[in-house]
Design an enzyme around this catalytic site. Structure first.
Site, PDB file in Angstrom:
ATOM      1  N   LYS A 147       0.805  -1.223   0.000  1.00  0.00           N
ATOM      2  CA  LYS A 147       0.000   0.000   0.000  1.00  0.00           C
ATOM      3  C   LYS A 147       0.836   1.270   0.000  1.00  0.00           C
ATOM      4  O   LYS A 147       0.379   2.324  -0.420  1.00  0.00           O
ATOM      5  CB  LYS A 147      -0.950   0.005   1.192  1.00  0.00           C
ATOM      6  CG  LYS A 147      -2.059  -1.037   1.105  1.00  0.00           C
ATOM      7  CD  LYS A 147      -3.371  -0.410   0.823  1.00  0.00           C
ATOM      8  CE  LYS A 147      -4.541  -1.354   0.650  1.00  0.00           C
ATOM      9  NZ  LYS A 147      -4.463  -2.681   1.224  1.00  0.00           N
ATOM     10  N   SER A 155      -8.622   1.096   8.576  1.00  0.00           N
ATOM     11  CA  SER A 155      -8.168   0.592   9.868  1.00  0.00           C
ATOM     12  C   SER A 155      -6.888  -0.197   9.665  1.00  0.00           C
ATOM     13  O   SER A 155      -6.310  -0.718  10.596  1.00  0.00           O
ATOM     14  CB  SER A 155      -9.244  -0.312  10.475  1.00  0.00           C
ATOM     15  OG  SER A 155      -9.615  -1.283   9.536  1.00  0.00           O
ATOM     16  N   GLU A 183      -9.504 -13.903  -3.690  1.00  0.00           N
ATOM     17  CA  GLU A 183     -10.174 -13.250  -2.563  1.00  0.00           C
ATOM     18  C   GLU A 183     -10.615 -14.298  -1.542  1.00  0.00           C
ATOM     19  O   GLU A 183     -10.637 -15.491  -1.827  1.00  0.00           O
ATOM     20  CB  GLU A 183     -11.355 -12.404  -3.045  1.00  0.00           C
ATOM     21  CG  GLU A 183     -12.450 -13.211  -3.689  1.00  0.00           C
ATOM     22  CD  GLU A 183     -13.537 -12.348  -4.303  1.00  0.00           C
ATOM     23  OE1 GLU A 183     -13.582 -11.138  -4.047  1.00  0.00           O
ATOM     24  OE2 GLU A 183     -14.362 -12.909  -5.039  1.00  0.00           O
ATOM     25  N   GLY A 207     -15.935 -13.808   1.327  1.00  0.00           N
ATOM     26  CA  GLY A 207     -16.334 -12.540   0.709  1.00  0.00           C
ATOM     27  C   GLY A 207     -16.026 -12.562  -0.773  1.00  0.00           C
ATOM     28  O   GLY A 207     -15.128 -11.871  -1.238  1.00  0.00           O
ATOM     29  N   ASP A 265     -17.363 -11.354  -3.412  1.00  0.00           N
ATOM     30  CA  ASP A 265     -18.058 -10.363  -4.252  1.00  0.00           C
ATOM     31  C   ASP A 265     -17.326 -10.125  -5.565  1.00  0.00           C
ATOM     32  O   ASP A 265     -17.939  -9.886  -6.600  1.00  0.00           O
ATOM     33  CB  ASP A 265     -18.209  -9.038  -3.499  1.00  0.00           C
ATOM     34  CG  ASP A 265     -16.859  -8.454  -3.131  1.00  0.00           C
ATOM     35  OD1 ASP A 265     -16.169  -9.067  -2.291  1.00  0.00           O
ATOM     36  OD2 ASP A 265     -16.480  -7.417  -3.696  1.00  0.00           O
ATOM     37  N   SER A 306       1.289  -9.947  -0.428  1.00  0.00           N
ATOM     38  CA  SER A 306       0.947  -8.520  -0.384  1.00  0.00           C
ATOM     39  C   SER A 306       1.293  -7.794   0.912  1.00  0.00           C
ATOM     40  O   SER A 306       1.415  -6.564   0.904  1.00  0.00           O
ATOM     41  CB  SER A 306      -0.541  -8.334  -0.701  1.00  0.00           C
ATOM     42  OG  SER A 306      -1.328  -9.136   0.154  1.00  0.00           O
TER      43      SER A 306
HETATM   44  C1  LIG Z   1      -5.201  -3.722   0.910  1.00  0.00           C
HETATM   45  C2  LIG Z   1      -4.595  -5.064   0.883  1.00  0.00           C
HETATM   46  C3  LIG Z   1      -4.982  -6.028  -0.076  1.00  0.00           C
HETATM   47  C4  LIG Z   1      -6.071  -5.774  -1.094  1.00  0.00           C
HETATM   48  O1  LIG Z   1      -5.717  -4.751  -1.991  1.00  0.00           O
HETATM   49  P1  LIG Z   1      -6.807  -4.040  -2.912  1.00  0.00           P
HETATM   50  O2  LIG Z   1      -6.062  -3.051  -3.703  1.00  0.00           O
HETATM   51  O3  LIG Z   1      -7.834  -3.426  -1.995  1.00  0.00           O
HETATM   52  O4  LIG Z   1      -7.427  -5.114  -3.739  1.00  0.00           O
HETATM   53  C5  LIG Z   1      -4.315  -7.247  -0.078  1.00  0.00           C
HETATM   54  N1  LIG Z   1      -3.345  -7.535   0.830  1.00  0.00           N
HETATM   55  C6  LIG Z   1      -2.965  -6.638   1.764  1.00  0.00           C
HETATM   56  C7  LIG Z   1      -1.887  -7.020   2.704  1.00  0.00           C
HETATM   57  C8  LIG Z   1      -3.571  -5.372   1.823  1.00  0.00           C
HETATM   58  O5  LIG Z   1      -3.186  -4.491   2.759  1.00  0.00           O
END
Ligand SMILES: *Cc1c(COP(=O)(O)O)cnc(C)c1O
Length: 326
Positions: free
Chosen positions: A54, A79, A205, A209, A211, A305
């Site tokens: 992020k 959050s 996902e 969830g 969606d 991620s």
């Molecule tokens: C926010 C986040 C996601 C999902 O990312 P999106 O861009 O909302 O699809 C996946 N893994 C982690 C660790 C995140 O912080």
């Protein structure tokens, strides 16, 4: 501002974040490869600044603000990892940041956000609407709202993780990317469409969830209630107006992983790769393990991620389940 981002925007984002975001490592494991019968390339965003990808989108979005907007400051609601990402990017760029967080957010996350210099505004998530609160503050104080995924600069920034992976690893057959609101997946798909047009791209996902999968199949953005899952980074209620069309066009399919599969992957990452991955960060790897039979002999990229999980929560999750199998 709502223009659809392109591959050139991902490239430009890579230039904007260079020297500020880490170029994260790509991990491989011959042990896991042998067990699964494929070649795995893990792009480890758990080692990114603030512990998740992020930071890429947040820094890109903030670095593109004009002097007036920078002076007035930014606001975000989250959050989780987006809060810390915006707070750190804002500190580095000397922009005041306000973060709207639920009253019951974990103290460690509130403290981390404040530690990066963010001003935290609390709200009651059972009775108040965080988007309305953020928009109200944005209007009254002239702040720029930085959304968590549905923004061209956020999408372009998130796409730089896959861009780096694809620059480093040739000839991927498939790429698995965690999916919440779709910023990471749509940015990754933009990078893959240009640099690895033959690679299949999958969003992953939480099963609770799904969606995204339902939206992908039906062609309309499906809204859900907050799903019950340990993958808190993907507890989003719907895809975005910008991310959905990109995903529909550029992504091959959306698949799901269960909480039990995520826990099993957290254990595998800790024991084999010696790294701490948060539940949401394991979505891509969980999907690959589940589909190993269809991926035999292939070169498979996975975006890990993020790694932000409370140690106590990590121990509770990982300690309670069976020994991992591969
Ligand atoms: C926010 C986040 C996601 C999902 O990312 P999106 O861009 O909302 O699809 C996946 N893994 C982690 C660790 C995140 O912080």
């Amino acid at each position: 501002m709502t223009a659809r981002p392109t591959f050139d925007d991902v490239r430009a984002a890579a230039r904007h974040i260079a020297g500020h975001a880490h170029r994260t490592p790509v991990f491989t494991s011959s042990r896991i490869d042998e067990a699964l019968g494929l070649r795995l390339y893990l792009k480890c965003e758990n080692f990114q600044r603030v512990g998740a990808f992020k930071f890429r989108g947040a820094f890109n979005a903030l670095s593109r603000l004009g002097p007036e907007q920078r002076r007035a400051g930014v606001i975000a609601y989250s959050s989780g990892n987006h809060a810390q990402a915006v707070a750190l990017a804002a500190r580095l760029l000397e922009v005041p940041a306000t973060i709207v967080m639920p009253l019951d957010a974990p103290a460690s996350k509130v403290a981390a956000t404040q530690g990066y210099g963010g001003k935290v505004v609390s709200y009651d998530r059972y009775r108040e609407d965080r988007e309305a609160i953020a928009q109200g503050l944005a209007d009254s104080e002239g702040l720029t709202l930085i959304p968590p995924y549905d923004h061209p600069d956020i999408i372009a920034g998130q796409g730089t993780a896959a861009l780096e992976l694809l620059e480093e690893v040739d000839g991927l057959d498939a790429l698995f990317v965690p999916l919440g609101g779709g910023g990471l997946l749509s940015g990754s798909a933009l990078a893959a469409a240009e640099l690895a047009p033959d690679a299949r791209v999958y969003g992953v996902e939480p099963e609770a969830g799904d969606d995204g999968r339902r939206s992908f199949r039906s062609g309309e953005i499906v809204h859900i209630e907050t799903p019950r899952t340990i993958a808190d980074g993907a507890q989003t209620l719907h895809l975005g107006e910008l991310t959905f069309p990109l995903i529909r066009e550029l992504v091959d399919d959306i698949v799901t992983a269960t909480d039990a599969q995520l826990v099993d992957c957290m254990r595998l990452c800790a024991s084999t790769l010696k790294m701490l991955v948060e539940p949401t960060g394991c979505l891509g790897l969980a999907a690959v393990r589940e589909r190993a039979a269809q991926l035999q002999g292939q070169r498979v990229g996975v975006v890990i991620s993020g790694g932000n999980v409370d140690l106590a929560q990590f121990c509770a999750l990982v300690g309670s389940a069976q020994e991992e199998s591969s």
